[in-house]
Design a protein around this motif. Structure first.
Motif, PDB file in Angstrom:
ATOM      1  N   TYR A 417     -11.189 -35.643  83.391  1.00 46.26           N
ATOM      2  CA  TYR A 417     -10.664 -36.866  84.004  1.00 46.26           C
ATOM      3  C   TYR A 417      -9.166 -36.697  84.249  1.00 46.26           C
ATOM      4  O   TYR A 417      -8.441 -36.255  83.354  1.00 46.26           O
ATOM      5  CB  TYR A 417     -10.899 -38.066  83.079  1.00 46.26           C
ATOM      6  CG  TYR A 417     -12.354 -38.240  82.701  1.00 46.26           C
ATOM      7  CD1 TYR A 417     -13.247 -38.830  83.598  1.00 46.26           C
ATOM      8  CD2 TYR A 417     -12.830 -37.800  81.468  1.00 46.26           C
ATOM      9  CE1 TYR A 417     -14.590 -38.978  83.257  1.00 46.26           C
ATOM     10  CE2 TYR A 417     -14.163 -37.943  81.131  1.00 46.26           C
ATOM     11  CZ  TYR A 417     -15.041 -38.528  82.019  1.00 46.26           C
ATOM     12  OH  TYR A 417     -16.366 -38.664  81.689  1.00 46.26           O
ATOM     13  N   CYS A 418      -8.752 -37.045  85.470  1.00 52.54           N
ATOM     14  CA  CYS A 418      -7.332 -36.913  85.805  1.00 52.54           C
ATOM     15  C   CYS A 418      -6.587 -38.163  85.364  1.00 52.54           C
ATOM     16  O   CYS A 418      -6.991 -39.281  85.677  1.00 52.54           O
ATOM     17  CB  CYS A 418      -7.162 -36.696  87.310  1.00 52.54           C
ATOM     18  SG  CYS A 418      -5.433 -36.585  87.791  1.00 52.54           S
ATOM     19  N   GLN A 419      -5.484 -37.939  84.649  1.00 60.37           N
ATOM     20  CA  GLN A 419      -4.696 -39.064  84.143  1.00 60.37           C
ATOM     21  C   GLN A 419      -3.842 -39.668  85.261  1.00 60.37           C
ATOM     22  O   GLN A 419      -3.329 -40.765  85.106  1.00 60.37           O
ATOM     23  CB  GLN A 419      -3.782 -38.601  83.006  1.00 60.37           C
ATOM     24  CG  GLN A 419      -4.511 -37.980  81.828  1.00 60.37           C
ATOM     25  CD  GLN A 419      -5.459 -38.949  81.154  1.00 60.37           C
ATOM     26  OE1 GLN A 419      -6.642 -38.991  81.478  1.00 60.37           O
ATOM     27  NE2 GLN A 419      -4.948 -39.767  80.249  1.00 60.37           N
ATOM     28  N   GLU A 420      -3.701 -38.899  86.344  1.00 55.13           N
ATOM     29  CA  GLU A 420      -2.822 -39.411  87.406  1.00 55.13           C
ATOM     30  C   GLU A 420      -3.580 -40.096  88.523  1.00 55.13           C
ATOM     31  O   GLU A 420      -3.338 -41.248  88.838  1.00 55.13           O
ATOM     32  CB  GLU A 420      -1.951 -38.280  87.943  1.00 55.13           C
ATOM     33  CG  GLU A 420      -0.853 -37.970  86.926  1.00 55.13           C
ATOM     34  CD  GLU A 420       0.164 -36.970  87.417  1.00 55.13           C
ATOM     35  OE1 GLU A 420       0.362 -36.869  88.653  1.00 55.13           O
ATOM     36  OE2 GLU A 420       0.751 -36.283  86.559  1.00 55.13           O
ATOM     37  N   CYS A 421      -4.565 -39.359  89.126  1.00 54.38           N
ATOM     38  CA  CYS A 421      -5.279 -40.001  90.247  1.00 54.38           C
ATOM     39  C   CYS A 421      -6.567 -40.670  89.793  1.00 54.38           C
ATOM     40  O   CYS A 421      -7.199 -41.378  90.564  1.00 54.38           O
ATOM     41  CB  CYS A 421      -5.542 -39.000  91.364  1.00 54.38           C
ATOM     42  SG  CYS A 421      -6.860 -37.833  90.980  1.00 54.38           S
ATOM     43  N   GLY A 422      -6.959 -40.417  88.549  1.00 53.82           N
ATOM     44  CA  GLY A 422      -8.139 -41.089  88.012  1.00 53.82           C
ATOM     45  C   GLY A 422      -9.448 -40.471  88.467  1.00 53.82           C
ATOM     46  O   GLY A 422     -10.523 -40.942  88.092  1.00 53.82           O
ATOM     47  N   VAL A 433      -6.080 -27.515  86.725  1.00 49.52           N
ATOM     48  CA  VAL A 433      -5.494 -28.724  87.339  1.00 49.52           C
ATOM     49  C   VAL A 433      -6.594 -29.571  87.968  1.00 49.52           C
ATOM     50  O   VAL A 433      -7.712 -29.102  88.188  1.00 49.52           O
ATOM     51  CB  VAL A 433      -4.492 -28.339  88.460  1.00 49.52           C
ATOM     52  CG1 VAL A 433      -3.284 -27.611  87.876  1.00 49.52           C
ATOM     53  CG2 VAL A 433      -5.179 -27.499  89.532  1.00 49.52           C
ATOM     54  N   CYS A 434      -6.258 -30.821  88.240  1.00 47.89           N
ATOM     55  CA  CYS A 434      -7.172 -31.729  88.941  1.00 47.89           C
ATOM     56  C   CYS A 434      -7.419 -31.197  90.347  1.00 47.89           C
ATOM     57  O   CYS A 434      -6.478 -30.850  91.066  1.00 47.89           O
ATOM     58  CB  CYS A 434      -6.546 -33.132  89.002  1.00 47.89           C
ATOM     59  SG  CYS A 434      -7.402 -34.258  90.118  1.00 47.89           S
ATOM     60  N   THR A 435      -8.685 -31.089  90.746  1.00 43.84           N
ATOM     61  CA  THR A 435      -8.979 -30.529  92.068  1.00 43.84           C
ATOM     62  C   THR A 435      -8.604 -31.502  93.185  1.00 43.84           C
ATOM     63  O   THR A 435      -8.559 -31.125  94.350  1.00 43.84           O
ATOM     64  CB  THR A 435     -10.472 -30.184  92.224  1.00 43.84           C
ATOM     65  OG1 THR A 435     -11.240 -31.290  91.776  1.00 43.84           O
ATOM     66  CG2 THR A 435     -10.850 -28.941  91.450  1.00 43.84           C
ATOM     67  N   HIS A 436      -8.333 -32.764  92.834  1.00 45.48           N
ATOM     68  CA  HIS A 436      -8.015 -33.747  93.868  1.00 45.48           C
ATOM     69  C   HIS A 436      -6.515 -33.841  94.110  1.00 45.48           C
ATOM     70  O   HIS A 436      -6.062 -33.831  95.242  1.00 45.48           O
ATOM     71  CB  HIS A 436      -8.567 -35.117  93.473  1.00 45.48           C
ATOM     72  CG  HIS A 436     -10.026 -35.072  93.162  1.00 45.48           C
ATOM     73  ND1 HIS A 436     -10.988 -35.010  94.132  1.00 45.48           N
ATOM     74  CD2 HIS A 436     -10.681 -35.023  91.971  1.00 45.48           C
ATOM     75  CE1 HIS A 436     -12.194 -34.951  93.562  1.00 45.48           C
ATOM     76  NE2 HIS A 436     -12.021 -34.946  92.246  1.00 45.48           N
ATOM     77  N   CYS A 437      -5.709 -33.894  93.032  1.00 45.86           N
ATOM     78  CA  CYS A 437      -4.270 -34.092  93.239  1.00 45.86           C
ATOM     79  C   CYS A 437      -3.431 -32.974  92.648  1.00 45.86           C
ATOM     80  O   CYS A 437      -2.207 -32.972  92.764  1.00 45.86           O
ATOM     81  CB  CYS A 437      -3.831 -35.443  92.673  1.00 45.86           C
ATOM     82  SG  CYS A 437      -3.809 -35.468  90.861  1.00 45.86           S
ATOM     83  N   GLY A 438      -4.085 -32.016  91.975  1.00 42.90           N
ATOM     84  CA  GLY A 438      -3.345 -30.882  91.442  1.00 42.90           C
ATOM     85  C   GLY A 438      -2.611 -31.176  90.152  1.00 42.90           C
ATOM     86  O   GLY A 438      -1.884 -30.326  89.630  1.00 42.90           O
ATOM     87  N   SER A 439      -2.793 -32.358  89.612  1.00 42.65           N
ATOM     88  CA  SER A 439      -2.105 -32.707  88.368  1.00 42.65           C
ATOM     89  C   SER A 439      -2.631 -31.877  87.210  1.00 42.65           C
ATOM     90  O   SER A 439      -3.818 -31.540  87.154  1.00 42.65           O
ATOM     91  CB  SER A 439      -2.307 -34.191  88.072  1.00 42.65           C
ATOM     92  OG  SER A 439      -1.964 -34.467  86.740  1.00 42.65           O
ATOM     93  N   LYS A 440      -1.726 -31.561  86.284  1.00 46.35           N
ATOM     94  CA  LYS A 440      -2.162 -30.852  85.081  1.00 46.35           C
ATOM     95  C   LYS A 440      -2.622 -31.823  84.003  1.00 46.35           C
ATOM     96  O   LYS A 440      -3.113 -31.410  82.948  1.00 46.35           O
ATOM     97  CB  LYS A 440      -1.011 -29.999  84.553  1.00 46.35           C
ATOM     98  CG  LYS A 440      -0.811 -28.738  85.383  1.00 46.35           C
ATOM     99  CD  LYS A 440       0.266 -27.861  84.785  1.00 46.35           C
ATOM    100  CE  LYS A 440       0.440 -26.633  85.670  1.00 46.35           C
ATOM    101  NZ  LYS A 440       1.716 -25.950  85.418  1.00 46.35           N
TER     102      LYS A 440
HETATM  103 ZN   LIG Z   1      -5.898 -36.045  89.979  1.00 46.49          ZN
END
Ligand SMILES: [Zn+2]
Ligand SMILES: [Zn+2]
Length: 902
Positions: A417-422, A433-440
């Protein structure tokens, strides 16, 4: 050369032989593209502890199949493994911690997982040893564990594929919650038990006017989570109340009265309280009417912040308090006793709590459709067939499968689960990293998968899937899946669904369902009843072969098996009988005989009738056994081999052969003794692997001693082990119906004479005269005269044509048999004096007992004190004894002038 020991001691041979087989690599098949392999993937036992008889049964049946196919020359793979058994193992470790007054939360996830791993490693070692003890011919070089890297990758791959296809989803649904394990459970993991409880009639005051609506419930405390009262729209009693509202007592909450036709007007009061967060029917009604969900419990089944004054109470304590409060307000109309079914956790027996929760699910209907097709069109056959219907019923009504568990032991759900884009990243390999927004800032789902999710992939994950390995290409799909019928849905159905989904092919051709084991009275075995038979104990007492034989002989697929010490003892007796027979044959094969004879194992055409007979019977047996094995009737095949070896071979042929060997008559029966023994051992090997190998090796040693070069060794060969010797094939040219007719008659004559001797108390050493009258069998029977004389202890024995039969003047017993008549003159048979003495002695005893009772019945003290039934009983006893005395006297007079016979 030393002879084999006098008695069979299984403990001395089993380990030695198993090690020999392992060392030779017999259990590791070679990939041979020209041959079709036979494959069984072992149902992996849970790493929760010791194997029980159910495991021993499954393992024995699978070993029978694998050994048989191996002997038929097929590359045969039996792949062993173990299951991490998520919840079951976690419960075991939690219970161990509890003994030290610790909880898993206190020691933390990392340390807890380490503890479970230690336990699992030890358990796997034990399970391996126990299978080896049973003689299981598994390929240990290919052993797998569900948490191994290969099977784990298969789990992640299957999850990702299903997710990408939209067949795995996350959603808030009604699930079964175990408050003790604190995890969700699938529907199958809930055991329903009938419990005697109560039906409480609770009054809900109407909000706007005087009066009440009465609801009936088994769980009054759940009123705290009610969001409506529902009635049937046709119910006249409530028609004018629909659309109005009631106020929940204590917490003063207003909820609507709604109409829905799923409500049965006949149940309770016809008014149904709706607790959508804690009941699956209520949940569906709530969804339809847009009612809110009010969760009233914490994960440990204590009441939560939505329950006002009850917050913090345990669920059953809360019920008590609620009942007191309702009574105080005069809102409890009545309480009735009520029996209903309540779900319990299948691993810890705690009452489950239906609960709405956010979980992962597999949408099973499309998978089930393909799996139904595979059985319907015959690509997969279920044995016994009656289970197909049960399979279809379940599959056609299948519900979505809750696969997430709030446990620490198992395969982590491959979702981050991405903490940034959800958004979610679903991936076989851990993403950086998140495959949607690249967040770690991504966190993996803390939950693990249902243990049955990895079990469902077992048929292909063990062979290397998702990689295209050589093993996967050659050994998939497997041949037979053998298991207890109790896990048809848990496991077999899901393997079919996932096998088809992942590989596009069925995972196996045949499902073989064995029964469950019960005690000798058909009762379920349980520690509480104290009727459990521990396999390791049974093995040390009776030997592995006896246990295997007792578990499987005479049984049929899908039927439960009753097992007690009687059956184990008779199985051991069978092993001993086989041992003794072999010992006799080996002793008869002395050097002199071996030098003089042709190769005993190579058959010349039998000349004598009894040799033709045993040869014919042996080949008929082989034909039957092979047909039964092909039909999966292993228990029946085993029974036939047993009956042949015990009766025809040991009790008749060997006894006949002894007479011929003693008289040094030619032709010698030795080659037929050896041939029948050797083939019987091979027939029996899949069932009783140890004793057959031990005896076969002894026989081989005798016939082909490694240190002696004889002419005979050029023309005969025996393989290095019975494990790889060919399974016998029937030679129908050996069938000899005429010889069988004669020997059947010989056996009948001997048996009948023996019975008559017993009946007339003829001393075993005493010779009696016999005359046999026959027609068509005359010449055949004459060749058997010597045998009948010895076996029935009759001399002189006269065998004559029926036309020679003259009316006899003397008293004689006539036995009318299937094709002949036997006449036994009584004069020579009965030891009249001994018989007279026996009868006289018995009548004296009876006279004594009669006198005792008569005394009693004359005793006034007894007659006045004793209850009338006792006196009546004494009188009956007297009558019975007097009748017996009369009959004894009659027998005695008959001895003086016998009336039996013609
Ligand atoms: Zn994300
Ligand atoms: Zn539980």
């Amino acid at each position: 050369m030393s002879e084999i020991p006098k008695a069979y001691e299984p403990g001395k041979t089993e380990k030695k032989l198993y090690d020999f087989w392992l060392k030779q690599g017999y259990f590791t098949p070679k990939i041979d593209p020209d041959k079709k392999p036979f494959v069984i993937i072992m149902p992996p036992p849970n790493v929760t502890g010791e194997l029980h008889l159910g495991h021993a049964l499954t393992a024995t049946l699978e070993d029978i199949m694998v050994r048989w196919h191996r002997m038929k020359g097929e590359p045969s793979l039996w792949l062993p493994g173990t299951d991490h058994a998520g919840i079951a193992t976690q419960v075991v470790i939690e219970q161990q911690l509890a003994k030290q007054r610790q909880t898993k939360k206190e020691i933390g996830r990392e340390k807890f997982e380490k503890l479970i791993w230690e336990w699992a490693d030890k358990s796997r070692e034990d399970i391996r040893c126990q299978h080896q003890l049973l003689g299981a011919s598994c390929d240990w070089t290919r052993e797998k564990f569900t948490l191994d890297e290969g099977p784990s990758k298969a789990v992640r791959t299957a999850f990702v594929c299903l997710y990408n296809k939209g067949l795995i989803y996350r959603g808030e649904r009604m699930i079964n919650w175990c408050p003790r394990c604190q995890t969700a459970l699938s529907d199958l993991e809930v055991v329903h038990k009938d419990v005697m409880g109560h039906l409480y009639y609770v009054l809900y005051p109407l909000t706007e006017s005087e009066g009440f609506v009465t609801v009936a419930t088994t769980r009054p405390e759940t009123f705290l989570g009610d969001t409506a009262v529902a009635v049937n729209p046709e119910d006249e009693r409530y028609k004018n109340l629909v659309g109005k509202s009631v106020t929940l007592p204590v917490i003063d909450k207003e909820i609507p009265i709604i109409a829905d036709d799923v409500v049965a007007a006949s149940f309770g009061t016809g008014a149904l309280k709706i607790t959508p967060a804690h009941d699956s029917t209520d949940f569906e009604i709530a969804q339809k009417h847009g009612l809110p969900l009010v969760n009233i419990m914490n994960p440990d089944a204590t009441m939560n912040e939505n329950t006002g004054p009850y917050q913090g109470l345990e669920r059953f304590a809360c019920r008590d308090r609620v009942l007191v409060d309702l009574k105080d307000r005069n809102l409890l109309e009545k309480i009735e006793p009520y029996s209903h079914s309540i779900g319990h956790c299948y691993r810890c027996q705690t009452m489950v709590e239906p609960r709405v929760s956010l979980q992962w699910f597999v949408q099973t209907q499309p998978l089930a459709k393909a799996a139904i097709g595979a059985v319907k069109d015959g690509r997969i056959k279920i044995i016994p067939e009656r289970f197909s219907k049960i399979y279809f019923d379940w599959m056609e009504n299948i519900k979505d499968w809750n696969i997430s568990r709030q446990l620490w032991w198992g395969h982590r759900i491959p979702v981050w689960y991405c903490q940034e884009c959800g958004k979610l990243t679903v991936s076989v390999d851990a993403p950086l990293v998140c495959t949607h927004c690249g967040s770690k800032q991504i966190i993996q789902d803390p939950d693990v998968l249902d243990t049955w999710f990895s079990s469902a992939l077992w048929t292909h994950s063990t062979l290397g899937w998702p990689e295209e390995t050589d093993d996967f290409r050659y050994f998939y799909p497997g041949s037979v899946m053998g298991t207890g019928y109790d896990i048809l849905f848990f496991w077999v159905a899901r393997m079919i669904m996932m096998g088809l989904e992942d590989t596009g092919e069925i995972p196996f051709h045949t499902v073989y369902l064995n029964g469950l084991i019960r005690d000798e009275n058909g009762e379920k075995m349980s520690k509480l009843r104290g009727n459990v038979i521990n396999p390791a104990e049974a093995i040390s007492k009776y030997g592995v072969d006896a246990l295997r034989f007792a578990l499987t002989t005479g049984t049929s697929p899908g039927n439960d098996i009753n097992l007690g010490t009687d059956k184990l003892e008779s199985s051991r007796n069978f092993a001993n009988k086989l041992w003794n027979a072999t010992r006799f044959i080996l002793q008869s094969l002395n050097e002199e005989v071996l030098e003089a004879q042709a190769i005993p194992i190579l058959l010349e055409q039998p000349q004598r009738i009894e040799d033709q007979w045993i040869n014919s019977q042996l080949n008929r047996l082989i034909k039957d056994v092979v047909e039964l094995m092909q039909d999966f009737q292993f228990g029946e095949a085993e029974q036939e081999i047993h009956d042949f070896v015990w009766s025809k071979f040991c009790d008749w042929y060997i006894e006949i052969a002894k007479i011929r060997l003693r008289g040094q008559l030619t032709p010698s029966p030795l080659s037929f003794l050896v041939n029948t023994l050797e083939k019987s051992l091979r027939l029996l090997h899949p069932f009783m692997p140890f004793i057959t190998e031990e005896l076969w090796q002894s026989l081989k040693m005798k016939l082909l001693p490694p240190d002696v070069t004889r002419g005979r060794s050029d023309t005969m060969t025996m393989s290095a082990s019975i494990v790889i010797a060919p399974y016998p094939l029937a030679d129908e040219r050996s069938f000899a119906p005429e010889a069988e007719r004669v020997l059947d008659s010989v056996i009948e004559i001997v048996r009948s004479i023996r019975n008559a001797r017993t009946q007339y108390n003829v001393r075993p050493t005493r010779w009696i005269e016999a005359r046999v009258y026959a027609d068509e069998l005359l010449s055949g029977l004459i060749t058997q005269a010597n045998i009948m004389e010895t076996l029935a202890k009759v001399r002189p024995l006269t065998i004559l044509g029926r036309q020679k039969r003259e009316p006899t003047n003397d008293k004689a017993l006539v036995l009318v048999l299937k094709e002949v008549e036997v006449v036994l003159p009584l004069a020579g048979m009965v030891d009249r004096l001994a018989e007279e003495q026996r009868l006289a002695k018995e009548s004296d005893e009876i006279k004594g007992r009669i006198a005792q009772i008569e005394d009693r019945l004359r005793d006034n003290a007894f007659l006045s004190k004793a209850p009338s039934q006792v006196i009546e009983r004494e009188k009956q006893k007297l009558a019975t004894l007097e009748d017996k005395l009369t009959r004894l006297h009659k027998e005695l007079t008959q001895l003086d002038s016998p009336s039996a016979g013609s």
